[in-house]
Each structure stands twice: as C-alpha cells, then as structure tokens.
Scaffold this motif. Structure first.
Motif, PDB file in Angstrom:
ATOM      1  N   LYS A  60       0.834  -1.211   0.000  1.00 23.71           N
ATOM      2  CA  LYS A  60       0.000   0.000   0.000  1.00 23.71           C
ATOM      3  C   LYS A  60       0.866   1.257   0.000  1.00 23.71           C
ATOM      4  N   LEU A  61       1.951   1.226   0.764  1.00 21.09           N
ATOM      5  CA  LEU A  61       2.866   2.375   0.798  1.00 21.09           C
ATOM      6  C   LEU A  61       3.528   2.587  -0.566  1.00 21.09           C
ATOM      7  N   SER A  62       3.814   1.503  -1.255  1.00 23.52           N
ATOM      8  CA  SER A  62       4.398   1.596  -2.593  1.00 23.52           C
ATOM      9  C   SER A  62       3.433   2.295  -3.543  1.00 23.52           C
ATOM     10  N   VAL A  63       2.163   1.957  -3.440  1.00 22.67           N
ATOM     11  CA  VAL A  63       1.137   2.593  -4.274  1.00 22.67           C
ATOM     12  C   VAL A  63       1.028   4.075  -3.919  1.00 22.67           C
ATOM     13  N   GLU A  64       1.005   4.392  -2.613  1.00 24.37           N
ATOM     14  CA  GLU A  64       0.911   5.790  -2.180  1.00 24.37           C
ATOM     15  C   GLU A  64       2.103   6.603  -2.675  1.00 24.37           C
ATOM     16  N   LYS A  65       3.285   5.990  -2.645  1.00 20.00           N
ATOM     17  CA  LYS A  65       4.493   6.675  -3.116  1.00 20.00           C
ATOM     18  C   LYS A  65       4.373   6.995  -4.605  1.00 20.00           C
ATOM     19  N   LEU A  66       3.907   6.024  -5.380  1.00 16.99           N
ATOM     20  CA  LEU A  66       3.731   6.262  -6.821  1.00 16.99           C
ATOM     21  C   LEU A  66       2.705   7.362  -7.078  1.00 16.99           C
ATOM     22  N   GLU A  67       1.640   7.383  -6.280  1.00 17.41           N
ATOM     23  CA  GLU A  67       0.614   8.424  -6.443  1.00 17.41           C
ATOM     24  C   GLU A  67       1.168   9.808  -6.126  1.00 17.41           C
ATOM     25  N   LYS A  68       1.967   9.911  -5.063  1.00 24.59           N
ATOM     26  CA  LYS A  68       2.568  11.208  -4.697  1.00 24.59           C
ATOM     27  C   LYS A  68       3.524  11.682  -5.786  1.00 24.59           C
ATOM     28  N   GLU A  69       4.338  10.756  -6.268  1.00 22.73           N
ATOM     29  CA  GLU A  69       5.287  11.113  -7.329  1.00 22.73           C
ATOM     30  C   GLU A  69       4.543  11.594  -8.578  1.00 22.73           C
ATOM     31  N   TYR A  70       3.463  10.914  -8.885  1.00 20.09           N
ATOM     32  CA  TYR A  70       2.666  11.298 -10.055  1.00 20.09           C
ATOM     33  C   TYR A  70       2.102  12.704  -9.876  1.00 20.09           C
ATOM     34  N   LYS A  71       1.567  12.989  -8.691  1.00 13.99           N
ATOM     35  CA  LYS A  71       0.977  14.315  -8.456  1.00 13.99           C
ATOM     36  C   LYS A  71       2.028  15.418  -8.577  1.00 13.99           C
ATOM     37  N   LEU A  72       3.252  15.132  -8.099  1.00 11.60           N
ATOM     38  CA  LEU A  72       4.319  16.137  -8.180  1.00 11.60           C
ATOM     39  C   LEU A  72       4.761  16.388  -9.627  1.00 11.60           C
ATOM     40  N   GLU A  73       4.767  15.338 -10.430  1.00 13.86           N
ATOM     41  CA  GLU A  73       5.279  15.450 -11.795  1.00 13.86           C
ATOM     42  C   GLU A  73       4.184  15.608 -12.851  1.00 13.86           C
ATOM     43  N   GLU A  74       2.940  15.574 -12.436  1.00 14.59           N
ATOM     44  CA  GLU A  74       1.819  15.545 -13.370  1.00 14.59           C
ATOM     45  C   GLU A  74       1.871  16.672 -14.407  1.00 14.59           C
ATOM     46  N   LEU A  75       2.183  17.859 -13.971  1.00 14.12           N
ATOM     47  CA  LEU A  75       2.197  19.005 -14.893  1.00 14.12           C
ATOM     48  C   LEU A  75       3.330  18.921 -15.912  1.00 14.12           C
ATOM     49  N   LEU A  76       4.395  18.211 -15.572  1.00 12.53           N
ATOM     50  CA  LEU A  76       5.548  18.127 -16.469  1.00 12.53           C
ATOM     51  C   LEU A  76       5.464  16.958 -17.448  1.00 12.53           C
ATOM     52  N   LEU A  77       4.530  16.048 -17.214  1.00  9.05           N
ATOM     53  CA  LEU A  77       4.449  14.837 -18.027  1.00  9.05           C
ATOM     54  C   LEU A  77       3.613  15.039 -19.290  1.00  9.05           C
ATOM     55  N   THR A  78       4.017  14.334 -20.328  1.00  8.20           N
ATOM     56  CA  THR A  78       3.211  14.338 -21.544  1.00  8.20           C
ATOM     57  C   THR A  78       1.990  13.462 -21.302  1.00  8.20           C
ATOM     58  N   GLU A  79       1.041  13.529 -22.205  1.00 13.54           N
ATOM     59  CA  GLU A  79      -0.200  12.756 -22.047  1.00 13.54           C
ATOM     60  C   GLU A  79       0.085  11.257 -22.037  1.00 13.54           C
ATOM     61  N   ASP A  80       1.014  10.829 -22.886  1.00 11.32           N
ATOM     62  CA  ASP A  80       1.374   9.403 -22.918  1.00 11.32           C
ATOM     63  C   ASP A  80       2.000   8.955 -21.604  1.00 11.32           C
ATOM     64  N   LEU A  81       2.907   9.764 -21.075  1.00  9.28           N
ATOM     65  CA  LEU A  81       3.559   9.427 -19.802  1.00  9.28           C
ATOM     66  C   LEU A  81       2.551   9.426 -18.649  1.00  9.28           C
ATOM     67  N   LYS A  82       1.595  10.346 -18.698  1.00 11.15           N
ATOM     68  CA  LYS A  82       0.547  10.381 -17.665  1.00 11.15           C
ATOM     69  C   LYS A  82      -0.234   9.063 -17.673  1.00 11.15           C
ATOM     70  N   GLN A  83      -0.644   8.646 -18.870  1.00 13.71           N
ATOM     71  CA  GLN A  83      -1.405   7.399 -18.991  1.00 13.71           C
ATOM     72  C   GLN A  83      -0.574   6.204 -18.538  1.00 13.71           C
ATOM     73  N   GLN A  84       0.698   6.234 -18.866  1.00 14.58           N
ATOM     74  CA  GLN A  84       1.609   5.159 -18.475  1.00 14.58           C
ATOM     75  C   GLN A  84       1.721   5.078 -16.940  1.00 14.58           C
ATOM     76  N   ARG A  85       1.921   6.218 -16.309  1.00 10.41           N
ATOM     77  CA  ARG A  85       2.058   6.265 -14.839  1.00 10.41           C
ATOM     78  C   ARG A  85       0.753   5.851 -14.153  1.00 10.41           C
TER      79      ARG A  85
END
Length: 194
Positions: A60-85
C-alpha cells in the motif's frame, strides 16, 4: 385411594427418571486456554498475521508513493507518460488488493492456516468429549463459549430425521440407511435402568 395415588406418583417418578435425557455443556474457550498446544498455535498464527500485514502495508505504501510522485510530476508529463504512470499505479493498486484478499480473504491463507492449525486441537477436544459423553452417559453436549449455545454432540438415538422424511413422503437413501445401521451397531449400548 391414597395408596393408589402414591403408587401412581411413584410409577410416574420412576418412569420420568428412566426416560430422562441427560444434557451437559462445556466451555471450549476455557478448555483451550489451558492447552499448551493452543497457545503455540495462537503464537504461530499471530506471527504469520503480523508478517502478512507488514507485506500488505508495504504494498500500500508503494502505491501511495507512486501516487505522490505522479501528483508532483503531473504538470511536467506528456499525455502518454501520464497514462503510463496511471496504468502503473492502477496495476500496483490491484496487485496490493489481490494480495490482501489472497491472504485475508474468505478462503485466504490466514483462513487455511487457522483451519489446519486448529484441526488437531479440535480433534483432541472432540475425542475427549466423546469419552466423557460415554462415561457420563450423556445424550447432548453444548458449548457455552459461543454467543449462542452450540451443539457439540448428540446421541444418534435421538435423531428423528428419518421419521420426518417418512412423514413428508420422501424416500431415504438406502446407502445412508445401511451406513446408519452399521454405526448404530458399533456404538456401545448403555445399560437400561430398572
């Protein structure tokens, strides 16, 4: 007249004792609390549960970590990378839930472990109850440890299921009837009171 009344009361009193059924109860919670094997089984189950809980928490912590990382980088990611993450987060989340269900679910590893671990203890208690039932000539034994009384033993002599089936006009399975007769013949007969 008085003598006849006394004789009638005596016969009724004697008859009620002759045909009386004997009931008893046990407290399996109390019994298991005195069994060293039960304490060992409890420790084993608690240890495995702690290990599994730690694994579930780690996932569960691994999932939460991925979600936090995604939120921090969301604005910098392309649409494809967003879907991938997002797909990666969803896959990890499903994996964590599947593992939790596999371990703690209805037919999960914890259930199987408890079932296997308690089997020998329950068998010991069951054999002891049967010995006590025969020695004390009991017809029914209840367990008071549960919320409601649970019937642990019944004397098959008091099973009237066949009569109910007959009354309903349903046929008995001949194999079951033969098996019941064999079991009844193997049971020791209790001496009748006079």
């Amino acid at each position: 007249m008085r003598r006849l009344l006394l004789i009638s009361l005596g016969i009724l009193f004697f008859a009620s004792h002759t045909f009386a059924q004997k009931f008893g109860y046990v407290d399996t919670e109390f019994i298991t609390s005195k069994m060293p094997d039960y304490a060992k089984v409890q420790q084993q189950i608690e240890q495995n549960t702690k290990t599994w809980l730690a694994e579930v928490e780690k996932k569960k912590l691994s999932v939460e970590k991925l979600e936090k990382e995604y939120k921090l980088e969301e604005l910098l990611l392309t649409e494809d990378l967003k879907q991938q993450r997002l797909a990666e987060i969803q896959a990890k989340s499903k994996e964590a839930k599947a593992f939790e269900n596999q371990v703690f679910g209805e037919e999960g590893e914890l259930f199987k472990l408890k079932q296997a671990a308690y089997k020998s203890i329950l068998d010991q208690i069951s054999k002891a109850i049967e010995k006590v039932v025969r020695a004390k000539r009991l017809d029914f034994i209840f367990d008071k440890a549960n919320d409601g009384l649970v019937l642990l033993y019944t004397n098959p002599v008091h099973d009237y299921s066949d009569y109910v089936l007959e009354e309903l006009g349903l046929e008995l399975d001949p194999n079951l009837v033969e098996k019941a007769k064999k079991e009844e013949a193997q049971e020791p007969k209790s001496p009748k009171k006079n």
